[in-house]
Enzyme design. Sequence first.
Site, short mmCIF file in Angstrom:
data_model
loop_
_atom_site.label_atom_id
_atom_site.label_comp_id
_atom_site.label_asym_id
_atom_site.label_seq_id
_atom_site.Cartn_x
_atom_site.Cartn_y
_atom_site.Cartn_z
N HIS A 227 0.83 -1.21 0.00
CA HIS A 227 0.00 0.00 0.00
C HIS A 227 0.87 1.25 0.00
O HIS A 227 0.67 2.16 -0.82
CB HIS A 227 -0.92 0.00 1.22
CG HIS A 227 -1.75 1.24 1.36
ND1 HIS A 227 -3.09 1.28 1.06
CD2 HIS A 227 -1.42 2.49 1.76
CE1 HIS A 227 -3.55 2.50 1.26
NE2 HIS A 227 -2.55 3.26 1.69
N GLU A 228 1.83 1.30 0.91
CA GLU A 228 2.66 2.50 1.01
C GLU A 228 3.49 2.72 -0.25
O GLU A 228 3.58 3.82 -0.77
CB GLU A 228 3.56 2.41 2.25
CG GLU A 228 2.82 2.34 3.57
CD GLU A 228 1.81 3.46 3.74
OE1 GLU A 228 1.99 4.55 3.15
OE2 GLU A 228 0.82 3.24 4.46
N HIS B 108 1.78 4.32 -3.17
CA HIS B 108 1.68 5.78 -3.18
C HIS B 108 2.80 6.36 -4.03
O HIS B 108 2.60 7.34 -4.77
CB HIS B 108 1.76 6.34 -1.76
CG HIS B 108 0.48 6.24 -1.01
ND1 HIS B 108 -0.70 6.80 -1.45
CD2 HIS B 108 0.18 5.65 0.18
CE1 HIS B 108 -1.66 6.56 -0.58
NE2 HIS B 108 -1.15 5.86 0.42
#
EC number: 3.4.24.-
Length: 637
Positions: free
Chosen positions: A429-430, A433
């Site tokens: 997820h990170e 980004h």
Amino acid sequence: MHGLLLAATLLSLPFNAVAHVPPTTGLVRRGVDLDSFRLNERSQFKISEQVEKDSGVSALHSRNYVDVATRLVKRVAPKATFRLVDDHYIGDTGVGHVYFRQTINGVDVDNGDFNVNIGRNGRVFSYGNSFHTGDVPESNLRVKEDPSNPVQALHGALKALRIPIKAERAVAEATNEEDDEDFVLKGTSGALADPTAKLVYLMKNDGSLALTWRVETDIGDNWLLTYVDAEDTTKVHNVVDYVAHATYKVYRWGIADPTEGELEVISDPWNLRTSEFTWHGNGTTRFSTTIGNNGIAQSNPTGGSEYLNNYRPQPADLKFEYDYSPSMNPPSTYIDASITQLWYSANTYHDLLYMLGFNERSGNFETNNNNQGGKGNDYVILNAQDGSGTNNANFATPPDGRPGRMRMYIWTRANPPRDVCFEEGTVVHEYTHGLSNRLTGGPANSRCLNALESGGMGEGWSDFFATAVRLKPKDTRHTDYPKGAWVANNPRGVRQYVYSTNMTTNPLVYTTVNSLNQVHAIGTVWATILYEVLWNLIDKHGKNDGPTPKFRNGVPTDGKYLAMKLVLDGLALQPCNPNFVQARDAILDADKILTGGRNQCELWKGFAKRELGTGAKWDPRNRVGSTRVPVICRIFT
């Protein structure tokens, strides 16, 4: 140059996926709501079908894709002045991506963006445009050339946002003797790097221009671009946060968290096609610890900004073999295992994204780009057990050529506490980004997911990729997945609903966004829609359960990796600060480029099930849903 051109225009370009800051971190602790400073989406997006119908645009042709793009901008915006941004590239699908920035009186309009996608045939495929079209000043209003003006802007930003930087002794130093618009602010304390200030225009939500100082401050939890009015430095028009926060998951790739598998020894997991120096080299040096071309991983118990001299495991013969169990406590007793897991997951994901098209040219994260295009020296700083917070994780994405920064925290919602480095979905997820911010609007512009809706989609893309990589061999479209269940010690995870194709289990639809004002909530809607698309493509093409995709003529042969590829390609096609409809159209166009449009109906049906069908309309306050699909998709159902 344009001196302290404190005149009438301000611009704020959305940079990095701006995620909602949890209530225990950063400026939120000080009562500052950064979401209140967001700008509205304003981009126009012309998809391939619309371009084909415009004879004037479709006739533009050249072997030089930058030349075609430039001619298009002059045609669409004949009265505008602009400059070519130096991050254009040709992607792995053969599509050229070119980016322009509007200028007025020689000063950038920071959110005046024009992105052009040029097909392999040398013609315009699609384009996005957010140039200012209203009145512009004949010249910038000059005030007395007082070198304290950038400092006054810094003070205005610090006061308005309660940024914990001391600047009583700040002085402005021009970055170039001939440039009086770009400054470094020396003599401050409390920031990870010297603040900077640059004079730019900003299009405000009412459509007017304001001249502003874009003040950049990095305090760790928040890496901000604050647009301070150049005439009245008590006014802040817009804030961009490079840091994207979240909450989420790893062991062997595909194991979401320690409940799904056991630790195992894996030998030489890198792929030399995507990490040509292995994970422990950068083309000049071979490292015996968690340092390499793609990242640098270490513990960071104090939460500070220094990392190069922080602790890293340095085993004999590169044998990073450390015991770990979720019952171990305190977390510091297994820091070697934590760093190793974070290192493995981040590098594995780097290699997977590279295969799917996120390479040096498109702005990926590498120290040495090995003459493959793009800007180097931008590995990812990977901080395990970061002491600057708890119950969270975040990723900061500056433009290409500057390192990304991932900070992984300890979660205290279970006893003993849990280390988020062992939850693969959080790492993915990170890192995503970084992917979505570098691809949207071009590698040099990390401000293109800064509006509320686009920032929400930034969270949605991150959840989508994290969910896609965790699919298991026996999963079907009836399989539901929560987000962050293990680390949060909650089987429902950290989202309002689990990801599901069942409308009762997860009832979110496009028009749900009308009632939402928080990026993670909006992102859950977007990821839910993409989850429908994912399973439609899997049902058609099957599912490759291996850790890497297989390709035929550049197209993934299965539905899972095809969905990931189309979503990734759509990021590069869409305009700066897209809305749901524009992002949908970019994915549809990505399929036309990659497969000739062979999956249009599967895509449309997935979108339409969640009200993003052909009749869907975007309005920031009154989005209109539609479950319609093209006629051809109804005929051959």
